[in-house]
Design an enzyme around this catalytic site. Structure first.
Site, PDB file in Angstrom:
ATOM      1  CB  CYS A   1      59.337  52.444  43.925  1.00 25.46           C
ATOM      2  SG  CYS A   1      59.316  51.998  42.161  1.00 25.46           S
TER       3      CYS A   1
ATOM      4  CD  GLU B   1      56.069  53.541  41.757  1.00 23.23           C
ATOM      5  OE1 GLU B   1      56.199  53.218  40.547  1.00 23.23           O
ATOM      6  OE2 GLU B   1      55.665  52.752  42.621  1.00 23.23           O
TER       7      GLU B   1
END
Length: 155
Positions: free
Chosen positions: A92, A61
């Site tokens: 994330c 990510e």
């Protein structure tokens, strides 16, 4: 808000994330892949690189968001959607909020560190002025299969 409905377009972009996840697995990384889409164009791609890069923040990510921000020449990614094969962790989630991503689509839940629905609700932080729409379970069987295969080979 979690929207359970997925679209054909969600499957198209998740398939791209799955290819990246598979490539990560082949390199010995946990098979997670991510793509960032803005106006129907992929502007960022990433797969796990924690081991290769000796980087605890080397999650798919984060790598995809970094590439997307460079391509847009802006760290704010309003209107963008992040597709990722595995439920994001708390780190994330912070990156998604900082980037102002509009939508998150993920495949499999992560029961140990998942911070969307599994052990935290990291995108539902009181006082934060940005909200991310969430869709889960897109191509979940494919994502789970990659993970099981990867970990079975290591046992």
């Amino acid at each position: 808000m979690i929207a359970p409905r997925q679209t054909r377009i969600d499957q198209v972009y998740m398939q791209q994330a799955l290819v990246l996840a598979s490539e990560a697995g082949e390199r010995g990384e946990v098979p997670v892949g991510a793509v960032v889409v803005f106006d129907d164009v992929v502007i960022g791609r990433g797969s796990n690189r924690c081991i290769e890069d000796h980087d605890p923040a080397g999650h798919a990510e984060v790598i995809a968001l970094r590439e997307a921000a460079k391509n847009r020449k802006n760290y704010r990614l309003d209107g963008a959607c992040l597709y990722v094969t595995l439920e994001p962790c708390l780190m994330c989630c912070g990156a998604l909020l900082q980037a102002r991503v509009s939508r998150l689509v993920f495949g499999a839940r992560e029961p140990r560190t998942g911070a969307i629905v599994s052990i935290h609700e990291g995108l539902r932080v009181r006082g934060v002025n940005h909200h991310v729409a969430i869709t889960e379970g897109v191509m979940v069987e494919n994502a789970v299969s990659l993970l099981h295969q990867f970990f079975n080979e290591r046992r």
